[in-house]
Design a protein around this motif. Structure first.
Motif, short mmCIF file in Angstrom:
data_model
loop_
_atom_site.label_atom_id
_atom_site.label_comp_id
_atom_site.label_asym_id
_atom_site.label_seq_id
_atom_site.Cartn_x
_atom_site.Cartn_y
_atom_site.Cartn_z
N PHE A 1 -1.98 -46.39 -17.98
CA PHE A 1 -1.23 -47.56 -18.83
C PHE A 1 -0.03 -47.18 -19.15
O PHE A 1 1.10 -47.81 -19.19
CB PHE A 1 -2.03 -47.70 -20.02
CG PHE A 1 -3.33 -48.82 -19.80
CD1 PHE A 1 -2.91 -50.21 -20.05
CD2 PHE A 1 -4.41 -48.79 -18.83
CE1 PHE A 1 -3.80 -51.16 -20.02
CE2 PHE A 1 -5.41 -49.61 -18.74
CZ PHE A 1 -4.92 -50.91 -19.53
N HIS A 2 0.38 -45.71 -19.59
CA HIS A 2 1.48 -45.30 -19.86
C HIS A 2 2.52 -45.43 -18.67
O HIS A 2 3.52 -45.87 -18.77
CB HIS A 2 1.42 -43.63 -19.96
CG HIS A 2 2.65 -43.07 -20.74
ND1 HIS A 2 3.31 -43.41 -21.79
CD2 HIS A 2 3.52 -42.51 -19.97
CE1 HIS A 2 4.54 -42.66 -22.12
NE2 HIS A 2 4.61 -42.02 -20.75
N SER B 1 5.94 -56.19 -26.82
CA SER B 1 5.30 -55.37 -27.87
C SER B 1 3.91 -54.90 -27.44
O SER B 1 3.28 -53.63 -27.76
CB SER B 1 5.26 -55.96 -29.32
OG SER B 1 4.50 -57.06 -29.08
N ASP B 2 3.16 -55.68 -27.03
CA ASP B 2 1.72 -55.17 -26.25
C ASP B 2 1.93 -54.25 -25.35
O ASP B 2 1.12 -53.33 -25.25
CB ASP B 2 1.03 -56.63 -25.89
CG ASP B 2 0.48 -57.69 -27.06
OD1 ASP B 2 0.34 -56.95 -28.15
OD2 ASP B 2 0.40 -58.50 -26.53
N ALA B 3 2.77 -54.49 -24.59
CA ALA B 3 2.82 -53.45 -23.35
C ALA B 3 3.28 -52.18 -23.80
O ALA B 3 2.68 -51.28 -23.38
CB ALA B 3 4.14 -54.06 -22.49
N CYS B 4 4.21 -51.96 -25.01
CA CYS B 4 4.45 -50.77 -25.58
C CYS B 4 3.47 -50.20 -26.30
O CYS B 4 3.06 -48.86 -26.01
CB CYS B 4 5.65 -50.74 -26.57
SG CYS B 4 7.23 -51.27 -25.68
N ARG B 5 2.56 -50.88 -26.82
CA ARG B 5 1.23 -50.32 -27.47
C ARG B 5 0.33 -49.91 -26.50
O ARG B 5 -0.54 -48.75 -26.54
CB ARG B 5 0.66 -51.47 -28.39
CG ARG B 5 1.43 -51.62 -29.79
CD ARG B 5 0.49 -52.47 -30.76
NE ARG B 5 0.42 -53.69 -30.36
CZ ARG B 5 1.06 -54.80 -30.64
NH1 ARG B 5 2.16 -54.61 -31.31
NH2 ARG B 5 0.99 -56.18 -30.19
N SER B 6 0.09 -50.42 -25.28
CA SER B 6 -0.92 -50.03 -24.35
C SER B 6 -0.58 -48.83 -23.69
O SER B 6 -1.55 -48.21 -23.22
CB SER B 6 -0.82 -51.35 -23.08
OG SER B 6 0.29 -51.02 -22.36
N SER B 7 0.77 -48.33 -23.64
CA SER B 7 1.12 -47.03 -23.21
C SER B 7 0.14 -45.93 -23.69
O SER B 7 0.12 -44.76 -23.22
CB SER B 7 2.47 -46.74 -23.32
OG SER B 7 2.90 -46.56 -24.55
N ALA B 8 -0.16 -46.15 -24.99
CA ALA B 8 -1.28 -45.17 -25.55
C ALA B 8 -2.78 -45.08 -25.04
O ALA B 8 -3.51 -44.27 -25.38
CB ALA B 8 -1.18 -45.23 -27.15
#
Length: 312
Positions: free
Chosen positions: A42-43, A30-37
């Motif tokens: 990072f994306h 979940s942290d990895a998905c949020r970091s894409s922004a």
């Protein structure tokens, strides 16, 4: 502070994509998905196979090879690791002749296993007067066990700790339904216990009637029971106008909760998996009531990580 944080993001974003992916692999899915922004770097890192391969269990391919059919929502060779990860989160795979299911917890990447009814030891299921086996359109398994009538209910399940994620606290959940004409589960609580075989475990009281604390539904059921067989009418008079049977104490007792898939579940207990060759045993039984029971539909026992567990 804002200026320092901005400089920190710029510094991290200037790192090579592979380095950022390795850093993100130390967090959670979940942290990895949020970091894409955060930035383009990072994306890209949040989509990389380097990252999602770290979130997948080491033995995921071995577990997938144990599936019952060839139906998969991904191609093990051409699909990205992120696609494989979320497919295993959203679509549990039937394994071991279709008697177990394997999936991943999308928040932590930990393994989740459900033991189907056929993988449990349920007493008297070989006696047609007491239990029957049927297919159920809402079950992930080919068959469920349905209680026709019995005075005792007792079921047990075992699983090897090797099938689960190490260094993880798990809980076991009994997954079930009641048919429209169920009865006998509102008189005394059932006992549940979970623990490593040969180790210590505590027994807890659980209520299996999904509507034990729902007075409106209980009154509706009392009306139906009063119009049924003479034996049920006698039980109705014994219960009087109460919404649950005398003697049962709901205080501190675990009660069923409805799942997103329409089934009910009740937590049986928890354990910490240190890995190794241990086995975990789960037991649910109600053997102290002199009244018969009917209508329980058993899908299985699900073992999944506790929600408080956030890291791999």
């Amino acid at each position: 502070m804002e200026e320092e944080e901005s400089e920190g993001i710029i510094y991290l974003s200037s790192m090579p994509e592979g380095v950022v992916a390795n850093i993100l692999s130390l967090t959670t899915p979940s942290d990895a998905c949020r970091s894409s922004a955060v930035s383009g770097t990072f994306h890209a890192a949040a989509q990389s196979d380097i990252l999602w391969n770290n979130f997948l269990p080491i033995d995921w391919e071995s577990l997938v090879s144990r599936r019952k059919t060839s139906d998969l929502n991904f191609d093990p060779i051409s699909s990205s690791k992120k696609e494989i990860f979320f497919s295993l989160c959203d679509c549990p795979l039937l394994i071991d002749d279709g008697n177990k299911s394997f999936s991943l917890d999308k928040w932590s990447g930990k393994k989740c296993i459900m033991l189907g009814a056929r993988d449990l030891k349920i007493i008297w299921t070989d006696t047609p007067d007491y239990w029957t086996w049927i297919s159920h359109p809402e079950s992930r398994f080919g068959e469920v066990a349905v209680l026709l009538q019995a005075w005792w209910v007792e079921l047990r399940g075992k699983i090897s700790c090797k099938m689960l994620s190490a260094a993880t606290t798990y809980a076991a959940y009994f997954v079930f339904k009641m048919n429209e004409r169920y009865y006998g589960f509102d008189i005394v609580p059932a006992d549940a216990k979970v623990g490593i075989v040969g180790g210590e475990c505590c027994t807890i009281s659980v209520g299996l009637d999904p509507y034990l604390d729902n007075s409106q539904r209980k009154r509706q059921r009392l009306v139906w029971m009063g119009s049924n067989t003479p034996g049920h009418r006698q039980r109705l008079r014994w219960m009087g106008s109460k919404t649950h049977a005398p003697g049962i104490n709901m205080s501190g007792m675990a009660l069923p909760k409805e799942r997103h898939d329409g089934w009910f579940e009740i937590e049986m207990g928890e354990f910490h998996n240190n890995g190794g060759d241990d086995e975990v045993e789960m037991v649910l039984k109600e053997v102290n009531c002199n009244y018969s029971k009917c209508g329980l539909i058993v899908q299985g026992i699900e073992i999944r990580p506790k929600k408080s567990v956030l890291h791999r």
